[in-house]
Design an enzyme around this catalytic site. Structure first.
Site, short mmCIF file in Angstrom:
data_model
loop_
_atom_site.label_atom_id
_atom_site.label_comp_id
_atom_site.label_asym_id
_atom_site.label_seq_id
_atom_site.Cartn_x
_atom_site.Cartn_y
_atom_site.Cartn_z
N LYS A 17 48.36 46.40 38.65
CA LYS A 17 48.77 45.28 37.78
C LYS A 17 47.56 44.69 37.09
O LYS A 17 46.42 44.81 37.57
CB LYS A 17 49.52 44.19 38.55
CG LYS A 17 48.74 43.45 39.66
CD LYS A 17 47.87 42.30 39.22
CE LYS A 17 47.24 41.57 40.41
NZ LYS A 17 45.90 41.01 40.13
N VAL A 110 39.59 49.78 44.26
CA VAL A 110 39.73 48.70 45.24
C VAL A 110 38.81 47.53 44.88
O VAL A 110 37.86 47.69 44.11
CB VAL A 110 39.45 49.18 46.68
CG1 VAL A 110 40.40 50.29 47.06
CG2 VAL A 110 38.01 49.65 46.81
N ALA A 111 39.10 46.36 45.46
CA ALA A 111 38.31 45.13 45.23
C ALA A 111 38.09 44.89 43.75
O ALA A 111 37.00 44.55 43.30
CB ALA A 111 36.97 45.22 45.97
N LEU A 114 43.16 44.49 40.74
CA LEU A 114 44.25 45.31 40.21
C LEU A 114 45.40 45.45 41.21
O LEU A 114 46.39 46.13 40.94
CB LEU A 114 43.73 46.71 39.83
CG LEU A 114 42.61 46.74 38.78
CD1 LEU A 114 42.06 48.15 38.61
CD2 LEU A 114 43.13 46.20 37.44
N ALA A 115 45.26 44.82 42.38
CA ALA A 115 46.30 44.76 43.40
C ALA A 115 46.70 46.13 43.94
O ALA A 115 47.86 46.33 44.30
CB ALA A 115 47.53 44.00 42.89
N GLY A 116 45.76 47.05 44.01
CA GLY A 116 46.07 48.39 44.54
C GLY A 116 46.62 48.33 45.96
O GLY A 116 47.65 48.93 46.26
N GLY A 117 45.94 47.58 46.83
CA GLY A 117 46.40 47.46 48.22
C GLY A 117 47.76 46.79 48.30
O GLY A 117 48.62 47.19 49.10
N SER A 118 47.98 45.79 47.46
CA SER A 118 49.28 45.09 47.44
C SER A 118 50.39 46.02 46.97
O SER A 118 51.49 46.03 47.51
CB SER A 118 49.21 43.88 46.51
OG SER A 118 48.29 42.94 47.00
N SER A 119 50.07 46.81 45.96
CA SER A 119 51.05 47.75 45.44
C SER A 119 51.41 48.79 46.50
O SER A 119 52.58 49.16 46.69
CB SER A 119 50.46 48.43 44.18
OG SER A 119 51.40 49.25 43.56
N ASP A 151 50.34 38.71 46.25
CA ASP A 151 50.86 39.39 45.05
C ASP A 151 51.59 40.69 45.37
O ASP A 151 51.66 41.59 44.54
CB ASP A 151 49.74 39.60 44.01
CG ASP A 151 48.52 40.27 44.59
OD1 ASP A 151 48.61 40.77 45.73
OD2 ASP A 151 47.48 40.29 43.90
O1 C5P Z 1 47.22 36.55 49.89
P1 C5P Z 1 46.07 37.46 49.81
O2 C5P Z 1 45.77 38.13 51.13
O3 C5P Z 1 46.13 38.44 48.70
O4 C5P Z 1 44.83 36.54 49.49
C1 C5P Z 1 43.50 36.89 49.76
C2 C5P Z 1 42.67 35.63 49.77
O5 C5P Z 1 42.59 35.09 48.45
C3 C5P Z 1 43.24 34.51 50.63
O6 C5P Z 1 42.78 34.61 51.95
C4 C5P Z 1 42.71 33.28 49.95
O7 C5P Z 1 41.39 33.02 50.35
C5 C5P Z 1 42.66 33.66 48.49
N1 C5P Z 1 43.85 33.21 47.73
C6 C5P Z 1 43.98 31.87 47.39
N2 C5P Z 1 45.07 31.45 46.69
C7 C5P Z 1 46.01 32.34 46.29
C8 C5P Z 1 45.88 33.71 46.61
C9 C5P Z 1 44.79 34.12 47.33
O8 C5P Z 1 43.13 31.05 47.74
N3 C5P Z 1 47.05 31.90 45.58
#
Ligand code: C5P
Length: 299
Positions: A17, A110-111, A114-119, A151
């Site tokens: 994404k 990764v990192a 692009l949300a690869g892990g989420s996808s 995401d």
């Molecule tokens: O939810 P996710 O694991 O993708 O988020 C990774 C990190 O990004 C969270 O631990 C948080 O520190 C930060 N985050 C945030 N607010 C969001 C999404 C992510 O602070 N809306």
């Protein structure tokens, strides 16, 4: 997301994404940030292959086509991998310990924001729902996705574009023209989402995604690009000069607009057509800035 059954294997192609807009509306008591963000899927795909096993183990193997050798530790295959976590969460939800072999071909950097892990995690929920014939609804899968990350819900149910709120898990699909043409560059280094968010404050006078959304709906891409906004970009540039370098390089290209995606470090430019995207990609490849993809938004 595209599913194929072949013999005893279920294969899933799951997209990356891009965030075309991301504003921080507030800091929450749970440490997360309240967001308004517009996301579109783009045609850079990971593939996951699901096959049966005689054991009750979730076993993940991976072919990482994105690794440049210097960042090998970013992708782990154990219990902290989102694919394994998704499969185990599903087992807990149905109250049955099941096993499966999962092979992941990684093409989404990764990192990178692009949300690869989420996808991959969303693909695992969707695929195992089919593979194990669970008949869970999209609503149930979205709720599980939200427990795993912010995401992931976006990728459930083949959403191509959406405006998302909350942590990012409240998804309202958008009907916008498909086939926007992007050049996406992931520099040599990545960024941790948590590190980027940590230094960001909520806006006193937050921007709204309304103008961007109405331009996209009209199909006026030049106007839409003027409303690209990412509240995380300044902080990401502070943490990683590669992002600044990409911004400078993109500024010198013929693109409608350009910006960092999510928490970075991937950077994208929106082009008028695929031909222009390929020309820009060729010029950026020659500069050896990182991995360069030409990718269109989902149809
Ligand atoms: O939810 P996710 O694991 O993708 O988020 C990774 C990190 O990004 C969270 O631990 C948080 O520190 C930060 N985050 C945030 N607010 C969001 C999404 C992510 O602070 N809306």
């Amino acid at each position: 997301m595209l599913f194929r059954h072949h013999g005893g294997t279920l294969s899933v192609w799951t997209p990356a994404k891009l965030n075309l807009f991301l504003e921080i509306l507030g800091k929450r008591a749970d440490g997360y940030h309240e967001l308004e963000t517009v996301m579109v899927t783009v045609g850079v795909f990971d593939t996951l292959y699901f096959t049966e096993t005689d054991t009750d183990e979730i076993c993940l193997t991976c072919h990482d086509t994105t690794s440049n050798g210097s960042e090998q530790n970013l992708l782990t295959l154990g219990d902290d991998n989102l694919v394994v976590r998704a499969a185990k969460l599903l087992c807990r939800y149905i109250g049955d310990q099941r096993g499966v072999n999962i092979h992941l071909t990684k093409r989404i950097p990764v990192a990178a924001g692009l949300a690869g892990g989420s996808s991959d995690a969303a693909a695992t929920l969707e695929a195992l729902n089919r593979f194990w014939k669970l008949n869970l609804t999209s609503r149930e899968l979205r709720d599980l996705a939200a427990q795993l990350g912010s995401d992931i819900s976006f990728f459930i149910g083949n959403t191509r574009a959406a405006i998302c709120h909350g942590r990012g898990e409240k998804v309202t699909p958008l009907s916008i023209p498909a086939g926007l043409h992007f050049v996406v560059v992931r520099p040599q280094s990545g960024l941790s989402t948590a590190d980027v968010f940590r230094g960001c404050l909520a806006s006193d006078q937050p921007f709204s995604a309304d103008n961007l959304v109405s331009s996209l709906k009209k199909g006026n891409l030049g106007e839409a690009a003027r409303y690209f906004y990412n509240a995380l970009q300044k902080r990401a540039e502070h943490l990683n000069p590669d992002v600044t370098h990409l911004r400078e390089r993109f500024s010198a290209q013929t693109v409608l607009g350009h910006m960092m995606s999510g928490s970075g470090t991937a950077y994208f430019g929106l082009c008028a057509n695929r031909f222009q995207a390929q020309a820009v990609a060729a010029r950026l490849r020659a500069m050896r800035l990182g991995q360069v993809h030409v990718a269109s938004s989902g149809r």
